[in-house]
Write an enzyme that holds these catalytic residues in place. Structure first.
Site, PDB file in Angstrom:
ATOM      1  N   GLU A 133       0.976  -1.251   0.041  1.00  0.00           N
ATOM      2  CA  GLU A 133       0.054   0.095   0.070  1.00  0.00           C
ATOM      3  C   GLU A 133       0.741   1.069   0.009  1.00  0.00           C
ATOM      4  OE1 GLU A 133      -2.603  -0.806  -1.080  1.00  0.00           O
ATOM      5  OE2 GLU A 133      -4.150  -0.147   0.320  1.00  0.00           O
ATOM      6  N   THR A 186      -5.836   7.657  -4.339  1.00  0.00           N
ATOM      7  CA  THR A 186      -5.786   7.769  -2.631  1.00  0.00           C
ATOM      8  C   THR A 186      -4.748   8.755  -2.275  1.00  0.00           C
ATOM      9  OG1 THR A 186      -6.654   5.461  -2.540  1.00  0.00           O
ATOM     10  CG2 THR A 186      -5.374   6.323  -0.561  1.00  0.00           C
TER      11      THR A 186
HETATM   12  N1  HSE Z   1      -7.934   4.682   4.959  1.00  0.00           N
HETATM   13  C1  HSE Z   1      -7.629   4.995   3.628  1.00  0.00           C
HETATM   14  C2  HSE Z   1      -8.097   6.515   3.231  1.00  0.00           C
HETATM   15  C3  HSE Z   1      -8.461   3.812   2.452  1.00  0.00           C
HETATM   16  O1  HSE Z   1      -9.377   6.774   3.678  1.00  0.00           O
HETATM   17  O2  HSE Z   1      -7.284   7.093   2.798  1.00  0.00           O
HETATM   18  C4  HSE Z   1      -7.898   4.284   1.289  1.00  0.00           C
HETATM   19  O3  HSE Z   1      -8.811   3.309   0.388  1.00  0.00           O
END
Ligand code: HSE
Length: 313
Positions: A133, A186
């Protein structure tokens, strides 16, 4: 027992579950990614094919999250002698907020671990998936990879050290998930959020997280719904999502327990207490987006209890 080849599936996931930024997530039955892995004589990891990504993912072994995490895994378990070829078949949208990189990374790690006769437990694979990630979006959050790997609903109680808790899934909990066709990486969606929060907002958020977890334990669907509110992240990220508040309105009018952003968006999701209602909600959101000229992919899913699985060859 070691194997010569494996074919695995790993599921998409909904991270945050509205109020639990970076600490809550659940696995879906579909969509997800598939990985084929074959042993070869020459030691090393070779990413030989990627499909379904429109050429958007890195092909370089060190940069692609699947091959890079498999490489790190092999180094960690002390098996530099192993040689594998990997095919990644993406069957879900990238940059969708549905844990696309997590599904690929988990599929790769589950495949190599299965190929080598499971030297590590699923939980022990988690640190490698978190590194994946980090490579994909610049931050090692675990709320997609943990449910993708373990299945069900997971709570990351702590990151340092990592402490995972599997939460119970109420029997008739269904998810409606819709991915509106706009791209929200993201990395960008994380950069825009505030890093300081007001104590008053933190208190509201803590109450909701605790309420959600209590609702899951007691099968209290109303409490689950009442707790699905996010005062910290959603107000900022909703700006990136077309018709977000309209989607919420039609969803709640269709009988949802609660509604919010899936992960970092732009996908949205809702919980409801029957498959019929969940199907109706997905249709209502899709229709609304359609009216505004926005294409989408819609899914209806239970919570996937299994996580990754081996498929027939
Ligand atoms: N918790 C992470 C965010 C998940 O909200 O950035 C990304 O899919």
């Amino acid at each position: 027992m070691e194997k010569d080849k494996v074919h695995v599936f790993a599921p998409a996931t909904v991270a945050n579950m509205v109020c639990g930024f970076d600490i809550l997530g659940f696995a879906l039955d579909e969509p997800g990614d598939e990985v084929y892995m074959r042993r070869v004589d020459k030691p090393g990891v070779n990413l030989v094919q990627v499909t379904g990504d429109d050429g958007r993912l890195p092909r370089d072994t060190a940069k692609n999250t699947v091959s890079a995490s498999v490489l790190t895994y092999l180094q960690h378990i002390g098996r530099p002698d192993v040689g594998v070829e990997i095919e990644l078949h993406k069957q879900m949208p990238i940059g969708s907020g549905l844990g696309s990189s997590a599904a690929s990374t988990v599929a790769g790690l589950f495949a190599i671990n299965t190929l080598l006769g499971n030297p590590l437990s699923r939980q022990e694979l988690l640190p490698f998936a978190v590194l994946g990630e980090e490579l994909a979006c610049g931050h090692g959050h675990a709320d997609n990879v943990a449910p993708a790997l373990m299945g069900g609903i997971t709570l990351i109680r702590s990151y340092d050290p990592i402490d995972l808790v599997s939460l119970p899934v109420p029997p008739s909990l269904f998810a409606s998930v819709v991915f509106p066709h706009v791209d929200v990486p993201t990395r960008d969606a994380r950069q825009m959020i505030r890093t300081k929060v007001a104590l008053k907002d933190a208190v509201t958020q803590w109450g909701n997280i605790a309420g959600l977890v209590a609702g899951l334990y007691s099968n209290d669907y109303e409490l689950i719904g009442r707790s699905m509110h996010d005062v910290l992240i959603e107000p900022t990220r909703a700006i990136l999502i077309p018709e977000f508040y309209e989607m919420r309105r039609v969803t709640m009018e269709s009988g949802a327990l609660g509604f919010g952003i899936s992960g970092s968006g732009p996908s949205v999701f809702a919980f409801s207490r029957s498959k019929a209602v969940a199907t109706q909600i997905t249709a209502a959101i899709t229709e609304l987006l359609n009216k505004h000229g926005i294409g989408s992919n819609g899914y209806v899913s239970g919570v996937n209890a299994d996580g990754p699985r081996e498929l027939g060859n």
